[in-house]
Motif scaffolding. Structure first.
Motif, mmCIF file in Angstrom:
data_model
loop_
_atom_site.group_PDB
_atom_site.id
_atom_site.type_symbol
_atom_site.label_atom_id
_atom_site.label_comp_id
_atom_site.label_asym_id
_atom_site.label_seq_id
_atom_site.Cartn_x
_atom_site.Cartn_y
_atom_site.Cartn_z
ATOM 1 N N SER A 1 38.939 64.039 40.708
ATOM 2 C CA SER A 1 38.260 63.455 41.869
ATOM 3 C C SER A 1 39.262 62.553 42.582
ATOM 4 C CB SER A 1 37.029 62.666 41.418
ATOM 5 O OG SER A 1 36.209 62.376 42.523
ATOM 6 N N GLU A 2 38.809 61.882 43.646
ATOM 7 C CA GLU A 2 39.728 61.053 44.419
ATOM 8 C C GLU A 2 40.346 59.947 43.563
ATOM 9 O OE1 GLU A 2 36.547 60.802 47.703
ATOM 10 O OE2 GLU A 2 36.412 62.168 46.012
ATOM 11 N N VAL A 3 41.570 59.569 43.919
ATOM 12 C CA VAL A 3 42.306 58.547 43.179
ATOM 13 C C VAL A 3 42.379 57.283 44.037
ATOM 14 C CG1 VAL A 3 44.393 58.056 41.860
ATOM 15 C CG2 VAL A 3 43.660 60.430 42.185
ATOM 16 N N ASN A 4 42.019 56.144 43.449
ATOM 17 C CA ASN A 4 41.853 54.900 44.204
ATOM 18 C C ASN A 4 43.036 53.955 44.152
ATOM 19 O OD1 ASN A 4 39.119 55.359 45.047
ATOM 20 N ND2 ASN A 4 38.493 54.990 42.927
ATOM 21 N N SER A 5 43.800 53.990 43.059
ATOM 22 C CA SER A 5 44.793 52.935 42.843
ATOM 23 C C SER A 5 45.972 53.477 42.040
ATOM 24 C CB SER A 5 44.121 51.783 42.082
ATOM 25 O OG SER A 5 44.996 50.704 41.864
ATOM 26 N N VAL A 6 47.188 53.052 42.387
ATOM 27 C CA VAL A 6 48.394 53.437 41.636
ATOM 28 C C VAL A 6 49.322 52.237 41.467
ATOM 29 C CG1 VAL A 6 48.591 55.913 42.108
ATOM 30 C CG2 VAL A 6 49.461 54.279 43.781
ATOM 31 N N LYS A 7 50.023 52.214 40.325
ATOM 32 C CA LYS A 7 51.035 51.186 40.070
ATOM 33 C C LYS A 7 52.148 51.775 39.206
ATOM 34 C CE LYS A 7 49.153 47.291 41.757
ATOM 35 N NZ LYS A 7 48.130 47.996 42.528
ATOM 36 N N PHE A 8 53.370 51.325 39.468
ATOM 37 C CA PHE A 8 54.476 51.581 38.540
ATOM 38 C C PHE A 8 54.440 50.543 37.430
ATOM 39 C CE2 PHE A 8 56.475 53.548 42.328
ATOM 40 C CZ PHE A 8 56.881 54.753 41.772
ATOM 41 N N ASN A 9 54.937 50.944 36.249
ATOM 42 C CA ASN A 9 55.129 49.936 35.201
ATOM 43 C C ASN A 9 56.398 49.140 35.510
ATOM 44 O OD1 ASN A 9 57.164 51.753 34.523
ATOM 45 N ND2 ASN A 9 56.735 51.714 32.341
ATOM 46 N N GLU A 10 56.681 48.150 34.679
ATOM 47 C CA GLU A 10 57.780 47.230 34.964
ATOM 48 C C GLU A 10 59.133 47.935 35.018
ATOM 49 O OE1 GLU A 10 59.454 42.922 33.454
ATOM 50 O OE2 GLU A 10 58.584 44.295 32.017
ATOM 51 N N TYR A 11 59.265 49.011 34.262
ATOM 52 C CA TYR A 11 60.556 49.710 34.191
ATOM 53 C C TYR A 11 60.630 50.856 35.196
ATOM 54 C CZ TYR A 11 60.012 47.124 29.881
ATOM 55 O OH TYR A 11 59.774 46.121 28.969
ATOM 56 N N ASP A 12 59.579 51.009 36.011
ATOM 57 C CA ASP A 12 59.513 52.064 37.033
ATOM 58 C C ASP A 12 59.612 53.461 36.430
ATOM 59 O OD1 ASP A 12 59.373 50.054 38.982
ATOM 60 O OD2 ASP A 12 61.560 49.974 39.188
ATOM 61 N N SER A 13 59.266 53.572 35.161
ATOM 62 C CA SER A 13 59.373 54.867 34.470
ATOM 63 C C SER A 13 58.026 55.573 34.336
ATOM 64 C CB SER A 13 59.968 54.658 33.073
ATOM 65 O OG SER A 13 59.152 53.756 32.335
ATOM 66 N N VAL A 14 56.950 54.809 34.512
ATOM 67 C CA VAL A 14 55.597 55.352 34.363
ATOM 68 C C VAL A 14 54.753 54.953 35.570
ATOM 69 C CG1 VAL A 14 53.463 55.251 32.969
ATOM 70 C CG2 VAL A 14 55.695 55.332 31.835
ATOM 71 N N VAL A 15 53.956 55.898 36.060
ATOM 72 C CA VAL A 15 52.968 55.613 37.099
ATOM 73 C C VAL A 15 51.585 55.652 36.459
ATOM 74 C CG1 VAL A 15 51.873 56.442 39.213
ATOM 75 C CG2 VAL A 15 54.341 56.569 38.979
ATOM 76 N N VAL A 16 50.772 54.634 36.734
ATOM 77 C CA VAL A 16 49.402 54.592 36.210
ATOM 78 C C VAL A 16 48.445 54.666 37.401
ATOM 79 C CG1 VAL A 16 47.708 53.241 34.914
ATOM 80 C CG2 VAL A 16 50.106 53.274 34.187
#
Length: 304
Positions: A108-123
């Motif tokens: 379904s639609e995605v509301n929010s995204v963030k990189f982790n501190e090391y810019d290696s993972v997107v949540v």
């Protein structure tokens, strides 16, 4: 312009620039790590990179098939991630404007995204009641972790070094410790549409759809304070703390911006910033400067 005390003197209230270019509602605006640039996204399916201090549009990113709801940039400004109505999380090269990868998994639609501190993972967080983590370094487009303990849509996600903090329409703020796999649940009893963190990392600020911002102690979950006066009933709207943690900032559905005293929750400053709903606020990491975005199609830059 109403101001109830002199403590409002160090707050951004003068319009420095208006960033125009989006067609239709702007759904989010974000400073980059050092506050020199910003990114906006919106209903017109585009992301835009700006120099907000000079009022200059630098680049437009087009690839999403539906509205873009959130954007985040890496600490080195080289990559960005975005999400929205097309159910995918996009991973971009900032310079070339090329999509490096489209992460899949949300249904379904995605509301929010963030990189982790090391810019290696997107949540990412979505209407499918899940939070998903994707590895930017691997070639895989599938999530490396899925958190699906929510009872309703997940509206907002925030990351620390070791934790994922997410706010949901189910009325909870959930904190997941990635190292030990522990989940803490704080039930606010009202739909949560934004979570952010104080700069000292001790408190979580949650925007709820009963027109109340709630400040929680991050270690105990104790409700420390509530901030009221604005209208937030049907829109996803950001909230944040100023870079000194002295004030809480948030928008309102009537186009106003509010600043509250962190400790006593009094409204120290409120002013009309936009002609319509304020969707997003982003505070500069060091200076007295704030960005706001709105359904009226503009991003505005505020300085002292």
């Amino acid at each position: 312009m109403a101001s109830s005390s002199s403590s409002a003197s160090g707050l951004p209230r003068k319009e420095a620039n208006v960033l125009k270019g989006h067609e239709g509602a702007v759904l989010a605006v974000r400073f980059n790590g050092d506050g020199n640039y910003c990114l906006s996204c919106g209903k017109d399916r585009t992301l835009r990179l700006w120099n907000p201090h000079r009022g200059i549009h630098i680049k437009t990113y087009k690839s999403h098939g539906r509205e873009v709801r959130d954007v985040h940039v890496t600490s080195d400004n080289a990559k960005l991630c975005s999400c929205g109505g097309d159910r995918q999380v996009f991973y971009w090269d900032v310079t070339t404007g090329r999509v490096i990868r489209k992460f899949r998994g949300h249904d379904s639609e995605v509301n929010s995204v963030k990189f982790n501190e090391y810019d290696s993972v997107v949540v990412s967080a979505g209407y499918d009641r899940s939070v998903r983590a994707f590895d930017c370094r691997s070639q895989s487009t599938e999530p490396i972790q899925i958190i699906d303990t929510f009872q309703d849509s997940v509206m907002s996600v925030y990351l620390t070094k070791t934790e994922i903090i997410a706010g949901s329409v189910d009325g909870t703020v959930r904190t997941f410790d990635i190292r030990i796999g522990r989940e803490l649940v704080d039930n606010l009893g009202q739909p949560v549409n934004c979570v952010s963190l104080s700069n000292d990392g001790n408190c979580v600020l949650a925007s709820c759809l009963d027109s109340t911002l709630r400040l929680l102690d991050r270690s105990t979950g104790e409700l420390l304070q509530e901030y009221k006066g604005h209208t937030c009933k049907s829109y996803k709207m950001d909230c944040c703390l100023t870079n000194t943690d002295a004030h809480v900032a948030g928008g309102s559905e009537d186009g106003f911006i509010f600043f509250w005293d962190l400790v006593d929750a009094s409204v120290v400053l409120r002013f009309q910033a936009h002609a319509s709903v304020v969707t997003s606020v982003s505070y500069h990491p060091k200076d007295c400067c704030m960005l706001t975005s709105s359904v009226d199609g503009t991003v505005r830059v505020w300085k002292q």
